[in-house]
Design an enzyme around this catalytic site. Structure first.
Site, PDB file in Angstrom:
ATOM      1  N   LYS A 112       2.784  -2.235   6.292  1.00  0.00           N
ATOM      2  CA  LYS A 112       4.219  -2.431   6.138  1.00  0.00           C
ATOM      3  C   LYS A 112       5.019  -1.145   6.322  1.00  0.00           C
ATOM      4  CE  LYS A 112       3.748  -6.712   3.724  1.00  0.00           C
ATOM      5  NZ  LYS A 112       2.302  -6.915   3.463  1.00  0.00           N
TER       6      LYS A 112
HETATM    7  C1  LIG Z   1       1.699  -8.058   3.761  1.00  0.00           C
HETATM    8  C2  LIG Z   1       0.233  -7.997   3.982  1.00  0.00           C
HETATM    9  C3  LIG Z   1      -0.438  -8.983   4.715  1.00  0.00           C
HETATM   10  C4  LIG Z   1       0.271 -10.194   5.259  1.00  0.00           C
HETATM   11  O1  LIG Z   1       1.160  -9.858   6.293  1.00  0.00           O
HETATM   12  P1  LIG Z   1       2.258 -10.926   6.778  1.00  0.00           P
HETATM   13  O2  LIG Z   1       3.117 -10.199   7.716  1.00  0.00           O
HETATM   14  O3  LIG Z   1       2.971 -11.377   5.554  1.00  0.00           O
HETATM   15  O4  LIG Z   1       1.503 -12.042   7.407  1.00  0.00           O
HETATM   16  C5  LIG Z   1      -1.790  -8.826   4.943  1.00  0.00           C
HETATM   17  N1  LIG Z   1      -2.469  -7.766   4.437  1.00  0.00           N
HETATM   18  C6  LIG Z   1      -1.858  -6.820   3.719  1.00  0.00           C
HETATM   19  C7  LIG Z   1      -2.666  -5.700   3.183  1.00  0.00           C
HETATM   20  C8  LIG Z   1      -0.495  -6.889   3.476  1.00  0.00           C
HETATM   21  O5  LIG Z   1       0.109  -5.923   2.763  1.00  0.00           O
END
Ligand SMILES: *Cc1c(COP(=O)(O)O)cnc(C)c1O
Length: 468
Positions: A112
Site C-alpha cells: 500500500k
Molecule cells: C491490502 C492488502 C491485501 C489486499 O489488497 P486489495 O487491494 O484490497 O485486494 C493483500 N495483502 C496485504 C498484505 C494487504 O495489505
C-alpha cells in the site's frame, strides 16, 4: 483525462476533484472515461527505465490536469526515496518460469505504500494550490491504515481518522498505526469487523451535510489515484520479463480487489496480460464468484491473512461496470440488489467473460502455512501469509506454464511474525527502522459500531473549516 462514476449519476470530474472526492456522489467509484491505449512500441520504449521514471511516464496521462511531467517526476522521486530497496519493486525468481515481486520495501512494509506515498504528496500539492484543508477518513483491515497515516502524518492541510476492527489486526499492524505521535493522526478501534468499519466510512460519505462540513476525503482503495499508482509495478514487472513481446500472468492475494484491478488497468492500457489470478483466504467471495458466479456475502472469518478478511470487495464494482458494458444505471441497480439481498446478480455470458481473464483460488490458514514452509525450503524466500496465498493461487490456477507468472508479495513477513514462525519455525525480524516498534507508546480511542458516535468524535477532533 476525465473521470466518470460507475453508477452514472455523478458529475464527470478531472483528476484534482477525483483525488479529493474518493467516492462519487452517487455512491459509485471513479474510473477513466476512457483508458489511454498504448501500442507495443510505446511499451517497448519504456524498457530500461528506472522505477521512478517509469512511474512518471505511466501516471502522467492520468494527472496532467494538475501536475506537469517535471513536477510529477519530482514527486515520484521523493515518494520512492522512502523505499528500502534500490529496485523499489524487486523481482525474485521462484522456479523455472515464476517470479515473486516484492512490494514490501516501503515505510510500512506492505504494497500500500506504493500508492499512498504518492497520494499523500498529491493531496498536499492539490490542497496547497487551492488553499483548502481536508479530513481524511478510512477503514483498514491492517495495512491501509498505517500506510495512509505514514503518508499523511504532519501534513498541514490534512486531519486523518483511521478505523480498524478492534483486536483483528496483527500487533505489528496496530502498533504501526497507533505509535505515530503526530497531532493530525487519529486512530479508532471499532467493536466489529473490517466490513463494519468500511460501512461506517461509507455512512460518513453518504451523509452530504457531514461530508461537506468536514470536507471529507478518502485514501482507502476506492480512491482512483491508488489504482493509478499501482498500475506502475505491473508494467515494471511485465517489461522486465519481456513485454510487450511476451505475455505475462499475475497472481495477486486479494481483499478489496484494488491491487488486482490495477493489473487489469495495465491490461486495458495495452500491456499483454494473459491471466489474472486472485488468491483468497477462507473469506472467499471472489473465488466463489469466479468458480461459479456465486457472489454472495457470508460472515467474515478471522484468518492469519487479516488484510484479506473481507466479504465485500469494494473495487469489484469497477470491473462490474466494464462487465456491464459501462452502463452506470445497470451497475447501480446490480449494486443496490447486492446490498439489499447480499447476492450480486450477473448473467451467465458476462460472468463467463470475467472468467476468461480472471481465476481464483481459496486457501486455508493451514495451506498458507504449508506454503510458507515449502517456499522457504525450496527457495530461501520467507513469505508472509498473504503472499503465500498469492503464490499458491498462481501455482494452482495458472493456465499456461509457458507464460511467465509473477506473484505479488504484498507484505513483509515481519508484519505477521507469529503466523510465519508457526508455519516454518523461523521468526522474521523487523527491518532496522522499525526495530523499536514494541517499545513505542500507543495512542487510540475505542468505539462502538455507531455512526453518530463516530461523527461526534470527528467533529470534536478536526480542523476542517479553519483556513489552511
Ligand atoms: C491490502 C492488502 C491485501 C489486499 O489488497 P486489495 O487491494 O484490497 O485486494 C493483500 N495483502 C496485504 C498484505 C494487504 O495489505
Amino acid at each position: 483525462m476525465r473521470y466518470i462514476s460507475t453508477r452514472g449519476a455523478a458529475p464527470e470530474l478531472g483528476f484534482g476533484e477525483v483525488l479529493l472526492t474518493g467516492l462519487a456522489r452517487d455512491g459509485g467509484l471513479y474510473v477513466p472515461a476512457s483508458w489511454p491505449r498504448w501500442k507495443a512500441e510505446d511499451w517497448a520504449a519504456l524498457r530500461g527505465l528506472s522505477y521512478v521514471d517509469l512511474a512518471t511516464r505511466i501516471m502522467h496521462p492520468f494527472v496532467s490536469e494538475v501536475l506537469s511531467e517535471g513536477e510529477l517526476a519530482d514527486l515520484c522521486a521523493d515518494a520512492y526515496a522512502e523505499f528500502d530497496h534500490d529496485a523499489v519493486a524487486p523481482l525474485k525468481q521462484l522456479d523455472a518460469n515464476s517470479w515473486l515481486m516484492e512490494l514490501f520495501h516501503g515505510p510500512t512494509l506492505a504494497f500500500k505504500d506504493f500508492a499512498l506515498q504518492v497520494l499523500g504528496r498529491l493531496f498536499d500539492h492539490v490542497l496547497r494550490e487551492r488553499g483548502e484543508r481536508v479530513t481524511i477518513v478510512g477503514a483498514t483491515s491492517g495495512d491501509t491504515g498505517s500506510a495512509a497515516i505514514e503518508a499523511c502524518r504532519d501534513r498541514e492541510a490534512i486531519d486523518i481518522f483511521i478505523l480498524h476492527p478492534k483486536g483483528r489486526t496483527s500487533e505489528v499492524q496496530r502498533r504501526q498505526m497507533t505509535t505515530v505521535e503526530s497531532a493530525n493522526v487519529h486512530n479508532i478501534a471499532i467493536e466489529g469487523s473490517f466490513d463494519d468499519c468500511q460501512d461506517l466510512v461509507k455512512g460518513l460519505f453518504n451523509d452530504p451535510a457531514f461530508r461537506d462540513e468536514m470536507n471529507l476525503s478518502a485514501v482507502n482503495s476506492i480512491n482512483w489515484a491508488r489504482i493509478m499508482a499501482q498500475i506502475v509495478y505491473y508494467a515494471h514487472a511485465a517489461i522486465a520479463l519481456g513485454a510487450p513481446d511476451r505475455e505475462v500472468a499475475f497472481a495477486v492475494p486479494t481483499g478489496n480487489f484494488g491491487n488486482v484491478f490495477a493489473a487489469y488497468g495495465a491490461r486495458e492500457m495495452g500491456l499483454p496480460v494473459a491471466q489474472l489470478i486472485v488468491g483468497s483466504n477462507e473469506n472467499d467471495i471472489l473465488t466463489r464468484f469466479l468458480d461459479g458466479n456465486d457472489m454472495s456475502v457470508r460472515d467474515v472469518h478471522a484468518t492469519t491473512s487479516p488484510s484479506m478478511d473481507i466479504q465485500v470487495s469494494s473495487n469489484f464494482e469497477r470491473l462490474l461496470f466494464d462487465l456491464l458494458d459501462r452502463d452506470g444505471e445497470a451497475t447501480a441497480h446490480a449494486m443496490q440488489t447486492f446490498r439489499a439481498s447480499g447476492r450480486l446478480p450477473l448473467d451467465e455470458a458476462r460472468w463467463h467473460r470475467a472468467t476468461q481473464l480472471f481465476a481464483g483460488g481459496r486457501f486455508t490458514d493451514a495451506e498458507a502455512g504449508a506454503a510458507i514452509a515449502g517456499v522457504l525450503e525450496a527457495t530461501g524466500e520467507l513469505l508472509d501469509p498473504h503472499s503465500a496465498i498469492g503464490v499458491l493461487a498462481g501455482w494452482t490456477k495458472r493456465r499456461d506454464p509457458a507464460i511467465p507468472l509473477v506473484s505479488v508479495a504484498t507484505a513483509h513477513p515481519a508484519k505477521f511474525p507469529d503466523a510465519v514462525e508457526a508455519a516454518c519455525g523461523r521468526r522474521p525480524q523487523l527491518p532496522e527502522r522499525l526495530a523499536d516498534l514494541f517499545e513505542r507508546e500507543e495512542r487510540y480511542s475505542e468505539m462502538r459500531n455507531n455512526l453518530g458516535d463516530l461523527q461526534a468524535m470527528i467533529r470534536a477532533n478536526n480542523r476542517a473549516g479553519a483556513p489552511a
